[in-house]
Design a protein around this motif. Structure first.
Motif, PDB file in Angstrom:
ATOM      1  N   ALA A  66       0.784  -1.141   0.099  1.00  0.00           N
ATOM      2  CA  ALA A  66       0.121  -0.003   0.099  1.00  0.00           C
ATOM      3  C   ALA A  66       0.794   1.347  -0.165  1.00  0.00           C
ATOM      4  O   ALA A  66       2.129   1.030   0.730  1.00  0.00           O
ATOM      5  CB  ALA A  66      -0.836   0.092   1.301  1.00  0.00           C
ATOM      6  N   ASP A  67       0.380   2.348  -0.550  1.00  0.00           N
ATOM      7  CA  ASP A  67       1.067   3.468  -0.635  1.00  0.00           C
ATOM      8  C   ASP A  67       0.371   4.708   0.288  1.00  0.00           C
ATOM      9  O   ASP A  67      -0.748   5.050  -0.580  1.00  0.00           O
ATOM     10  CB  ASP A  67       1.433   3.961  -1.902  1.00  0.00           C
ATOM     11  CG  ASP A  67       2.137   5.352  -1.949  1.00  0.00           C
ATOM     12  OD1 ASP A  67       2.232   5.981  -1.000  1.00  0.00           O
ATOM     13  OD2 ASP A  67       3.120   5.558  -3.077  1.00  0.00           O
ATOM     14  N   LEU A  68       0.348   5.155   1.329  1.00  0.00           N
ATOM     15  CA  LEU A  68      -0.278   5.990   1.943  1.00  0.00           C
ATOM     16  C   LEU A  68       0.271   7.394   1.975  1.00  0.00           C
ATOM     17  O   LEU A  68      -0.345   8.183   2.744  1.00  0.00           O
ATOM     18  CB  LEU A  68      -0.426   5.443   3.564  1.00  0.00           C
ATOM     19  CG  LEU A  68      -0.761   4.026   3.646  1.00  0.00           C
ATOM     20  CD1 LEU A  68      -1.053   3.648   5.145  1.00  0.00           C
ATOM     21  CD2 LEU A  68      -2.335   3.835   3.081  1.00  0.00           C
ATOM     22  N   SER A  69       1.388   7.519   1.246  1.00  0.00           N
ATOM     23  CA  SER A  69       1.917   9.088   1.079  1.00  0.00           C
ATOM     24  C   SER A  69       1.004   9.902   0.778  1.00  0.00           C
ATOM     25  O   SER A  69       0.146   9.823  -0.230  1.00  0.00           O
ATOM     26  CB  SER A  69       3.144   9.108   0.390  1.00  0.00           C
ATOM     27  OG  SER A  69       2.729   8.514  -0.968  1.00  0.00           O
ATOM     28  N   ALA A  70       0.990  11.093   1.426  1.00  0.00           N
ATOM     29  CA  ALA A  70      -0.133  12.165   1.130  1.00  0.00           C
ATOM     30  C   ALA A  70       0.470  13.510   2.108  1.00  0.00           C
ATOM     31  O   ALA A  70       1.264  13.545   2.769  1.00  0.00           O
ATOM     32  CB  ALA A  70      -1.305  11.920   1.774  1.00  0.00           C
ATOM     33  N   ASP A  71      -0.102  14.507   1.299  1.00  0.00           N
ATOM     34  CA  ASP A  71       0.144  15.975   2.025  1.00  0.00           C
ATOM     35  C   ASP A  71      -0.400  15.925   3.519  1.00  0.00           C
ATOM     36  O   ASP A  71      -1.604  15.366   3.635  1.00  0.00           O
ATOM     37  CB  ASP A  71      -0.331  17.038   1.138  1.00  0.00           C
ATOM     38  CG  ASP A  71       0.380  17.364   0.094  1.00  0.00           C
ATOM     39  OD1 ASP A  71       1.549  16.890  -0.031  1.00  0.00           O
ATOM     40  OD2 ASP A  71      -0.313  17.952  -0.828  1.00  0.00           O
ATOM     41  N   MET A  72       0.416  16.398   4.687  1.00  0.00           N
ATOM     42  CA  MET A  72      -0.222  16.392   5.965  1.00  0.00           C
ATOM     43  C   MET A  72       0.329  17.465   6.604  1.00  0.00           C
ATOM     44  O   MET A  72       1.341  18.203   6.210  1.00  0.00           O
ATOM     45  CB  MET A  72       0.275  15.035   6.739  1.00  0.00           C
ATOM     46  CG  MET A  72      -0.119  13.973   6.219  1.00  0.00           C
ATOM     47  SD  MET A  72       0.409  12.269   7.226  1.00  0.00           S
ATOM     48  CE  MET A  72      -0.568  12.554   8.414  1.00  0.00           C
ATOM     49  N   GLY A  73      -0.549  18.130   7.477  1.00  0.00           N
ATOM     50  CA  GLY A  73      -0.105  19.131   8.350  1.00  0.00           C
ATOM     51  C   GLY A  73       0.985  18.540   9.410  1.00  0.00           C
ATOM     52  O   GLY A  73       0.807  17.325   9.975  1.00  0.00           O
ATOM     53  N   TRP A  74       1.855  19.660   9.919  1.00  0.00           N
ATOM     54  CA  TRP A  74       2.767  19.212  10.878  1.00  0.00           C
ATOM     55  C   TRP A  74       2.164  18.479  12.183  1.00  0.00           C
ATOM     56  O   TRP A  74       2.775  17.547  12.658  1.00  0.00           O
ATOM     57  CB  TRP A  74       3.473  20.372  11.276  1.00  0.00           C
ATOM     58  CG  TRP A  74       4.771  20.039  12.080  1.00  0.00           C
ATOM     59  CD1 TRP A  74       5.084  20.641  13.578  1.00  0.00           C
ATOM     60  CD2 TRP A  74       5.840  19.197  11.663  1.00  0.00           C
ATOM     61  NE1 TRP A  74       6.065  20.147  13.759  1.00  0.00           N
ATOM     62  CE2 TRP A  74       6.764  19.345  12.871  1.00  0.00           C
ATOM     63  CE3 TRP A  74       6.375  18.692  10.558  1.00  0.00           C
ATOM     64  CZ2 TRP A  74       7.992  18.564  13.040  1.00  0.00           C
ATOM     65  CZ3 TRP A  74       7.483  17.971  10.731  1.00  0.00           C
ATOM     66  CH2 TRP A  74       8.184  18.070  11.862  1.00  0.00           C
ATOM     67  N   LYS A  75       1.042  19.300  12.663  1.00  0.00           N
ATOM     68  CA  LYS A  75       0.562  18.441  13.806  1.00  0.00           C
ATOM     69  C   LYS A  75       0.150  17.082  13.662  1.00  0.00           C
ATOM     70  O   LYS A  75       0.317  16.262  14.566  1.00  0.00           O
ATOM     71  CB  LYS A  75      -0.651  19.425  14.457  1.00  0.00           C
ATOM     72  CG  LYS A  75      -0.033  20.743  15.140  1.00  0.00           C
ATOM     73  CD  LYS A  75      -1.347  21.519  15.623  1.00  0.00           C
ATOM     74  CE  LYS A  75      -0.850  22.795  16.212  1.00  0.00           C
ATOM     75  NZ  LYS A  75      -1.961  23.580  16.981  1.00  0.00           N
ATOM     76  N   ASP A  76      -0.641  16.821  12.416  1.00  0.00           N
ATOM     77  CA  ASP A  76      -1.114  15.453  11.865  1.00  0.00           C
ATOM     78  C   ASP A  76       0.138  14.604  11.938  1.00  0.00           C
ATOM     79  O   ASP A  76      -0.166  13.447  12.370  1.00  0.00           O
ATOM     80  CB  ASP A  76      -1.833  15.322  10.827  1.00  0.00           C
ATOM     81  CG  ASP A  76      -3.121  16.432  10.827  1.00  0.00           C
ATOM     82  OD1 ASP A  76      -3.577  16.333  11.980  1.00  0.00           O
ATOM     83  OD2 ASP A  76      -3.481  16.957   9.838  1.00  0.00           O
ATOM     84  N   VAL A  77       1.220  14.890  11.635  1.00  0.00           N
ATOM     85  CA  VAL A  77       2.468  14.208  11.521  1.00  0.00           C
ATOM     86  C   VAL A  77       2.894  13.626  12.848  1.00  0.00           C
ATOM     87  O   VAL A  77       3.106  12.504  13.054  1.00  0.00           O
ATOM     88  CB  VAL A  77       3.625  14.787  10.675  1.00  0.00           C
ATOM     89  CG1 VAL A  77       4.789  13.790  10.768  1.00  0.00           C
ATOM     90  CG2 VAL A  77       3.226  15.001   9.062  1.00  0.00           C
ATOM     91  N   GLN A  78       3.034  14.644  13.795  1.00  0.00           N
ATOM     92  CA  GLN A  78       3.344  14.428  15.072  1.00  0.00           C
ATOM     93  C   GLN A  78       2.453  13.496  15.860  1.00  0.00           C
ATOM     94  O   GLN A  78       2.946  12.803  16.636  1.00  0.00           O
ATOM     95  CB  GLN A  78       3.378  15.864  15.895  1.00  0.00           C
ATOM     96  CG  GLN A  78       4.360  16.876  15.205  1.00  0.00           C
ATOM     97  CD  GLN A  78       5.874  15.931  15.031  1.00  0.00           C
ATOM     98  OE1 GLN A  78       6.476  15.668  16.185  1.00  0.00           O
ATOM     99  NE2 GLN A  78       6.598  16.135  14.054  1.00  0.00           N
ATOM    100  N   ARG A  79       1.070  13.399  15.547  1.00  0.00           N
ATOM    101  CA  ARG A  79       0.329  12.524  16.212  1.00  0.00           C
ATOM    102  C   ARG A  79      -0.207  11.474  15.565  1.00  0.00           C
ATOM    103  O   ARG A  79      -1.029  10.599  15.804  1.00  0.00           O
ATOM    104  CB  ARG A  79      -0.993  13.460  16.651  1.00  0.00           C
ATOM    105  CG  ARG A  79      -1.889  14.030  15.725  1.00  0.00           C
ATOM    106  CD  ARG A  79      -2.901  14.964  16.420  1.00  0.00           C
ATOM    107  NE  ARG A  79      -3.426  15.559  15.205  1.00  0.00           N
ATOM    108  CZ  ARG A  79      -3.931  16.874  15.551  1.00  0.00           C
ATOM    109  NH1 ARG A  79      -3.477  17.575  16.584  1.00  0.00           N
ATOM    110  NH2 ARG A  79      -4.287  17.771  14.459  1.00  0.00           N
ATOM    111  N   LEU A  80       0.718  10.987  14.529  1.00  0.00           N
ATOM    112  CA  LEU A  80       0.196  10.124  13.461  1.00  0.00           C
ATOM    113  C   LEU A  80       0.046   8.640  14.194  1.00  0.00           C
ATOM    114  O   LEU A  80      -0.991   7.797  13.995  1.00  0.00           O
ATOM    115  CB  LEU A  80       1.158  10.006  12.239  1.00  0.00           C
ATOM    116  CG  LEU A  80       0.951   8.910  11.284  1.00  0.00           C
ATOM    117  CD1 LEU A  80      -0.399   9.112  10.522  1.00  0.00           C
ATOM    118  CD2 LEU A  80       1.954   9.032  10.326  1.00  0.00           C
TER     119      LEU A  80
END
Length: 228
Positions: free
Chosen positions: A61-75
């Motif tokens: 699977a490829d789940l790469s996408a644009d994300m906000g910084w806060k969303d990355v931190q709580r992923l």
């Protein structure tokens, strides 16, 4: 990663396929390798920079996408809830060759808990361009670090999961010249050895600073540096 720009960070994670719609059901809960990356450079260059990661093999699977910084931190927050059991260790590696990766694969397959992971941290870049004695952080010369994360749900499974993490740590020692990362302290066994492994030749300076500003050790931490 040896040729990657500083604004790309990728961890190789030996884990289990997550139970999400994007991952085929036959791989959910089964051992997989996840390339968990974050690119923070110019958006117009993102696809070009991460394209080599897509050519290593055919992804599940490829789940790469644009994300906000806060969303990355709580992923990954939901993967480490309060109330579960955790025992984490670390070790720096001088090489990550077929022999070493066969050990990682073996221990991924024999995990007592499918929640446990083995994280391959690719080091170097900006952090390696700082002298070892410039800051308290000492382990800047190693190319890789392994995070061994034993995660499980039932207290009765504690012994097996802790043994798994400790055994993997021992199995990786032939590929290491020492050192550890204090965010993964196990149960803080052998604290003096851990402090030396984390701070190296900087430990004596830190002890002197502690003696100057906190001679009575009024502010101890879990991984306490005693004043000397």
């Amino acid at each position: 990663m040896a040729a990657a720009p500083d604004d790309l960070m990728v961890l190789g994670v030996y884990w289990s396929g997550p139970p999400i719609p994007e991952v085929p059901k036959k791989h959910q809960g089964e051992p997989v390798v996840i390339l968990l990356g974050c690119y923070t450079g110019l958006p117009e260059h993102a696809q070009e920079v991460i394209s080599p990661l897509r050519t290593i093999g055919e992804p599940i699977a490829d789940l790469s996408a644009d994300m906000g910084w806060k969303d990355v931190q709580r992923l990954l927050d939901e993967d480490y809830p309060d109330g579960k059991y955790y025992y984490w260790k670390s070790i720096y590696l001088e090489r990550l060759d077929d022999e070493c990766m066969s050990v990682l694969e073996e221990y991924t397959r024999n995990r007592p808990s499918a929640e446990s992971s083995i994280d391959v941290w690719f080091l170097g870049g900006a952090s390696a361009r700082v002298a070892q004695d410039a800051t308290a952080f000492y382990n800047r010369r190693h190319p890789f670090m392994i995070g061994i994360e034993a995660n499980w749900s039932a207290q009765t499974d504690s012994e097996a999961n802790i043994a798994w993490a400790r055994n993997l740590h021992t199995a990786l020692k032939p590929f290491s010249s020492g050192g550890n990362y204090l965010n993964f302290p196990g149960y803080v066994e052998d604290i003096e050895e851990m402090l030396l492994g984390a701070y190296g030749e900087n430990l004596q300076r830190l002890q002197s600073i502690k003696a100057a500003y906190d001679p009575d050790n009024l502010f101890p931490g879990l991984l306490n540096i005693t004043p000397k």
